[in-house]
Design an enzyme around this catalytic site. Structure first.
Site, PDB file in Angstrom:
ATOM      1  N   CYS A   1      -3.862   5.639 -31.388  1.00 20.21           N
ATOM      2  CA  CYS A   1      -2.409   5.841 -31.276  1.00 20.21           C
ATOM      3  C   CYS A   1      -1.814   4.880 -30.570  1.00 20.21           C
ATOM      4  O   CYS A   1      -2.249   4.000 -29.587  1.00 20.21           O
ATOM      5  CB  CYS A   1      -2.483   7.025 -30.290  1.00 20.21           C
ATOM      6  SG  CYS A   1      -0.507   7.394 -29.874  1.00 20.21           S
TER       7      CYS A   1
ATOM      8  N   CYS B   1      -5.718  10.721 -31.083  1.00 17.18           N
ATOM      9  CA  CYS B   1      -6.118   9.942 -31.877  1.00 17.18           C
ATOM     10  C   CYS B   1      -6.236   8.738 -31.277  1.00 17.18           C
ATOM     11  O   CYS B   1      -5.693   7.972 -30.393  1.00 17.18           O
ATOM     12  CB  CYS B   1      -4.894   9.792 -32.901  1.00 17.18           C
ATOM     13  SG  CYS B   1      -4.188  11.113 -33.686  1.00 17.18           S
TER      14      CYS B   1
ATOM     15  N   CYS C   1       1.830  14.340 -26.276  1.00 17.16           N
ATOM     16  CA  CYS C   1       1.319  14.708 -27.596  1.00 17.16           C
ATOM     17  C   CYS C   1       0.100  15.492 -27.443  1.00 17.16           C
ATOM     18  O   CYS C   1      -0.537  15.614 -26.367  1.00 17.16           O
ATOM     19  CB  CYS C   1       0.720  13.611 -28.477  1.00 17.16           C
ATOM     20  SG  CYS C   1       0.163  14.051 -30.092  1.00 17.16           S
TER      21      CYS C   1
HETATM   22  S1  SF4 Z   1      -1.153   8.979 -33.123  1.00 16.76           S
HETATM   23 FE1  SF4 Z   1      -0.811   9.235 -31.168  1.00 16.76          FE
HETATM   24  S2  SF4 Z   1       1.361  10.521 -31.375  1.00 16.76           S
HETATM   25 FE2  SF4 Z   1       0.324  10.629 -33.326  1.00 16.76          FE
HETATM   26  S3  SF4 Z   1      -0.799  12.449 -33.278  1.00 16.76           S
HETATM   27 FE3  SF4 Z   1      -2.020  11.005 -32.945  1.00 16.76          FE
HETATM   28  S4  SF4 Z   1      -2.136  10.895 -30.425  1.00 16.76           S
HETATM   29 FE4  SF4 Z   1      -0.238  12.012 -31.208  1.00 16.76          FE
END
Ligand code: SF4
Length: 362
Positions: free
Chosen positions: A91, A88, A84
């Site tokens: 995540c 986040c 990714c």
């Molecule tokens: S939650 Fe995880 S997979 Fe989704 S955008 Fe954020 S970092 Fe990427």
């Protein structure tokens, strides 16, 4: 010289033939699957599928040696990549590997799932548009709609890597595009880690909304409610974007992903209480498309396939993989998925998910 009774001789002959016949049958099954997919033969009932895959002479359901009814993978979430471009903080499917199956293998697995009763596939990640600039994803979307003729094909994405030419090539094969958005305040998105230096997540969301309208893809929003957005009022912005569904999740801890020693994230500071989550829902009760998902509802109600096509069992608060469906088949692997079909239905997992049935006023 020994002599056999006629009945004993028949028994010997049958057991001698049994192994080669069984092997022959096994080698015919992939051919049958291919014929069904290649010539668009209609799907058969689950019971008939079980009988096709069973060797001659094995008992059927209800007969002696009763086989428990297997779970049907009606709706599957295939996280084909863990990579990714966002970071986040909460995540729960992190970049623990960079593995992605070869396209033909992924298609083979999707065909197995269709044969086992799959009606909806959702492609997720990581960020699904990151691999091969969205081409890999586009080819899978097209395969699932055109060749497997699945009623519903959807994607969950952070939206940052989607280009208009992707809609031009593949939009017609996609039913629903869900974009993750946790805040309409860009500074909150940056705090969460959902953002890149120069790009504005909210502006991008509006652009994607317009493309979904232009290319006739149903538009959905996913939000994770956490410590940084729990007090926000999103009523106006969500109503203006007018998604078909607004999925609102309570931030969830998964050991090994966003919690614990071997995790790539530490999401403890994002967690909110059930009462705080209820408060957020109460503030947005006027939004008719809101679909809430508390930790309780989320738990075990998703069929998750990882990048190796293994089901991930979250029953113990961490993701424990089954064997790959590519090695042992769907029926065997799904036994270890920890999937709670009742909770799936209770949380409204089955809904109008084909754009043809949504009857949208584009
Ligand atoms: S939650 Fe995880 S997979 Fe989704 S955008 Fe954020 S970092 Fe990427």
């Amino acid at each position: 010289m020994w002599m056999l009774e006629p009945s004993a001789f028949a028994g010997k002959l049958l057991s001698a033939l049994r192994l080669p016949l069984g092997s022959l049958w096994k080698s015919l099954v992939p051919l049958l699957c291919w014929l069904r997919a290649a010539f668009g033969l209609p799907g058969t009932e689950r019971r008939q599928q079980l009988q096709v895959q069973r060797e001659p002479g094995e008992p059927t359901e209800g007969e002696e040696g009763d086989i428990p009814a297997a779970t049907t993978p009606t709706s599957v979430n295939y996280h084909f990549t863990r990579q990714c471009n966002y970071k986040c903080g909460f995540c729960f499917h992190t970049a623990k590997t960079s593995f992605v199956l070869p396209l033909q293998e992924a298609k083979r697995g999707l065909l197995l799932l269709k044969e086992a009763g799959m009606e909806k596939i959702n492609f997720s990640g990581g960020e699904p548009f990151i691999h091969d600039r969205g081409e890999y994803l586009g080819k899978l979307v097209r395969f699932c709609k055109e060749e497997l003729q699945l009623p519903s094909v959807s994607i969950v994405s952070n939206g940052s890597l989607i280009r208009e030419r992707w809609f031009q090539s593949y939009g017609e094969f996609l039913d629903i595009l869900a974009i993750s958005c946790d805040s309409f305040d860009e500074s909150v998105n940056v705090l969460i880690g959902r953002g890149q230096a120069k790009k504005n997540h909210v502006e991008n969301l509006q652009k994607l909304r317009a493309w979904c309208r232009d290319y006739r893809v149903a538009f959905k929003i996913n939000s994770v409610i956490n410590r940084f957005n729990v007090d926000e009022d999103m009523n106006e912005e969500i109503k203006a974007l007018n998604p078909v569904r607004w999925k609102v999740f309570q931030c969830l801890l998964i050991e090994g992903e966003n919690s614990g020693e071997d995790a790539l994230r530490e999401a403890g500071r994002f967690v909110i209480s059930d009462e705080e989550f209820e408060g957020f829902l109460e503030r947005h009760k006027g939004v008719s498309c809101l679909v809430p998902e508390s930790n309780q509802k989320m738990k075990d109600s998703y069929l998750i396939l990882d990048e190796y096509m293994r089901f991930l069992n979250c029953r113990n608060g961490r993701k424990e993989p089954s064997k790959s469906i590519l090695d042992v088949g769907v029926e065997e692997a799904i036994k270890f998925s920890g999937f709670d079909e009742k909770m799936f239905l209770k949380r409204g997992g089955k809904y109008v998910w084909s754009k043809a049935d949504l009857k949208l006023d584009w």
